[in-house]
Scaffold this active site. Structure first.
Site, PDB file in Angstrom:
ATOM      1  N   HIS A 392      -2.358  11.394 -23.895  1.00 28.97           N
ATOM      2  CA  HIS A 392      -2.625  12.058 -25.289  1.00 28.97           C
ATOM      3  C   HIS A 392      -2.831  13.436 -25.208  1.00 28.97           C
ATOM      4  CE1 HIS A 392      -5.421  12.219 -28.717  1.00 28.97           C
ATOM      5  NE2 HIS A 392      -5.683  13.497 -28.231  1.00 28.97           N
ATOM      6  N   GLU A 393      -3.262  14.128 -23.842  1.00 27.03           N
ATOM      7  CA  GLU A 393      -3.426  15.474 -23.694  1.00 27.03           C
ATOM      8  C   GLU A 393      -2.075  16.067 -23.156  1.00 27.03           C
ATOM      9  OE1 GLU A 393      -6.151  16.702 -24.498  1.00 27.03           O
ATOM     10  OE2 GLU A 393      -7.424  14.959 -24.604  1.00 27.03           O
ATOM     11  N   HIS A 396      -0.370  17.074 -26.398  1.00 25.64           N
ATOM     12  CA  HIS A 396      -0.656  18.427 -26.944  1.00 25.64           C
ATOM     13  C   HIS A 396      -0.175  19.545 -25.908  1.00 25.64           C
ATOM     14  CE1 HIS A 396      -3.676  17.103 -29.589  1.00 25.64           C
ATOM     15  NE2 HIS A 396      -4.639  16.413 -28.659  1.00 25.64           N
TER      16      HIS A 396
HETATM   17 ZN   LIG Z   1      -6.455  15.294 -29.221  1.00 28.96          ZN
END
Ligand SMILES: [Zn+2]
Length: 600
Positions: A392-393, A396
């Site tokens: 997830h990170e 980003h």
């Molecule tokens: Zn997030």
């Protein structure tokens, strides 16, 4: 090995190779200090342009270039101070560094605050000429984003009155925060022979425990406290809604919802489509609750039975290096450039990997235009969720990294699109884990996790969004918002979204009084549209051709160079139609059917 058998190291004991490398931002604290002093000295230069922005495009350009450079350098200084502080929250030196940065940033904000009103005060023809000037081409969109607020900007005198009441307008939200976080005491429950003090966090973790009596006790004890404060909480919620309605009205927006959607340039239809598409797919959600009830062998399904995994977790240990390999493997459909960039970052020093004493908890991705897209983790090899957090990170971070193809002023992407890149990666990881599962049970576990994630992010947030819509419309129609009316509205939504198979406890409708997001209304729908877009896009990339992949990668490079809906449309999902949300929920339905087959 239990958690407290492991000694958490101090920051100084952590090997450098497990930490992020912030020397790429500033070699030492001393070089930060030197750069800070120079930056601080620049603040006064804003005044040189004050009252002059309408003079000529050249003056405006000079101002914009100065402001851009100033902010860019500020981002570098702030990122370093902010990240250093999170390494050890007990280290007061970096708290001081961050406070000094914030102080100057606030001063700069004040010193440059003339620019907005000055631009908005330009006569329309002068403004049109300025925007058309080729010298300002690189700032045209930035300027348009300021002047599009013109119809909603009032006279100087009126703006002053509004500014003077900004603080008191926060009272409802602040009372809610103080009451629910400081004053309310949720009592205790007994867990594994120990008396446990109930809080928002322990309540949430109790709902994930296999012990049903514990879940039930936590639920009733927690909501008893909300019942005791229900009248106050209904009043603060109603006050917050009325404030939203007032703000929209005085600024000439059509409604509070229209005002909230305006900054992202999202038409009301997108919001309504989301609700309609989720409602149309509720039978699959209700079917899932039936499967859950059967699999858990429960005579009645209550809300407090819906967060515990249906199957007990697999003890799976994934050391850091294996997690990185797994994440990279799952992201192969995104092509070599993506995975090689990420591999270099994760094997290198982008990520601050493990817990240490005083380190900030949780995880985030953060960086600036002139730094690596750093990641903070508290990675634990025996927690499967941490592998999901990592990808997830990483999503980003690659989005941030790729958006540096844009000039500085368009590199920062908005919240509306931010969770697309991160949850897209989670989709790919879930798919890889399901493919690699060595038993039906393991596959069912991943399916259940995936289904619950979609249910919490798309279905539940859409129910919240619909509630916000209804109560604001009621206030706009001068209908009183009372404890009874709020609970009744919410209960009827619960019945619709949870379905006839769920046994609703009377306290359940008190939930509408405890959601902090309702005090920043019309925000949560973005969680639902973000994940729906990510699912639709990941399906397109996995099942489509090179053009679909190219469109998605281009989206990652786009920053804020267009408005969010335009960026997503170019990437391959048009949220102005119900189709992407519908496609995401059709995917949900397929997962539910598969889980049904595996558990049968
Ligand atoms: Zn997030």
């Amino acid at each position: 090995m239990t958690a407290d058998a492991v000694r958490v190291p101090t920051r100084a004991e952590v090997p450098a190779s497990d930490t992020w490398d912030l020397t790429t931002l500033f070699e030492t604290d001393a070089t930060w200090e030197a750069a800070f002093v120079v930056w601080q000295g620049e603040v006064d230069r804003f005044a040189q342009c004050r009252g002059r922005l309408g003079e000529s495009p050249a003056v405006l350009l000079e101002f914009l270039r100065f402001e851009t450079d100033f902010e860019r350098q500020g981002d570098r200084l702030g990122t370093f101070a902010f990240l250093k502080e999170t390494e050890d929250l007990a280290n007061s030196a970096y708290q001081g560094m961050k406070a000094r940065y914030l102080g100057i940033a606030a001063r700069a904000g004040e010193a440059s605050s003339f620019s907005r009103p000055e631009l908005l005060a330009l006569p329309p023809d002068a403004l049109a000429r300025t925007l058309a000037d080729p010298a300002l081409a690189e700032y045209k969109l930035l300027l348009e984003r300021v002047v599009r607020y013109r119809p909603y900007t009032l006279s100087d005198k009126e703006e002053r009155l509004l500014a003077l009441q900004l603080e008191s307008a926060q009272t409802a939200r602040e009372v809610f925060g103080q009451l629910t976080n400081a004053d309310m005491k949720f009592g205790t429950i007994v867990f594994e022979g120990r008396t446990l003090e109930l809080s928002h966090a322990t309540y949430a973790s109790c709902l994930e425990k296999p012990d049903r009596e514990l879940r039930k006790a936590a639920f009733h004890t927690y909501y008893a406290e909300f019942a005791d404060h229900a009248n106050t909480l209904a009043t603060t919620l109603s006050g917050s809604v009325k404030q939203d309605v007032y703000n929209a009205k005085v600024r000439n927006y059509g409604s509070a919802r229209e005002a909230a959607l305006f900054p992202d340039q999202v038409p009301l239809g997108v919001y309504d489509n989301l609700i309609a598409a989720v409602r149309a797919n509720l039978p699959a959600v209700h079917k899932y609750y039936g499967i859950r009830q059967r699999a858990m062998n429960l005579p009645e399904l209550h809300f407090y039975d819906t967060y515990v995994p249906i199957l007990t977790e697999f003890r799976k240990v994934t050391p850091w290096d294996d997690a990185v390999e797994l994440v990279l493997e799952s992201l192969r459909p995104l092509g070599e450039e993506y995975t090689e960039t990420l591999a270099a970052g994760l094997r290198g020093r982008w990520c601050d990997r493990y817990e240490n004493k005083g380190k900030r908890s949780g995880a985030f991705s953060s960086g600036c235009y002139d730094s690596d897209p750093f990641i903070l983790m508290n990675y634990k090899p025996d927690v499967l969720d941490d592998v999901f957090t990592l990808t997830h990170e990483a999503g980003h971070s690659l989005h941030t990294h790729s958006s540096k193809r844009q000039p500085y002023q368009y590199a920062n992407y908005t919240i509306f699109v931010a969770e697309v890149a991160s949850t897209f990666n989670e989709q790919l990881l879930a798919k890889t884990l399901m493919e690699r599962a060595t038993s039906d049970r393991e596959r069912a576990y991943y399916l259940n996790k995936e289904i619950d994630g979609m249910r919490a992010t798309i279905v539940r947030q859409t129910m919240f969004a619909e509630f916000e819509k209804i109560i604001h419309e009621q206030a706009e129609a001068n209908e009183p918002l009372t404890l009874e009316s709020l609970r009744q509205t919410y209960r009827s939504l619960l019945e619709t979204y949870l379905g006839p198979g769920m046994t609703l406890d009377d306290e359940q409708s008190l939930e509408c009084l405890r959601i902090p997001h309702f005090y920043g209304a019309f925000y949560v729908y973005k969680y639902a549209t973000g994940l729906a877009a990510a699912i639709a896009l990941s399906q397109k990339v996995l099942n489509g051709g090179p053009a679909d992949l190219a469109a998605y990668l281009n989206f990652l490079r786009s920053g804020s160079s267009q408005d969010p809906l335009d960026l997503l449309r170019d990437a391959g999902v048009d949220l102005a139609t119900p189709e992407p949300v519908d496609a995401a929920l059709k995917h949900f339905g397929k997962l539910v059917d598969e889980l049904d087959g595996l558990l049968a």
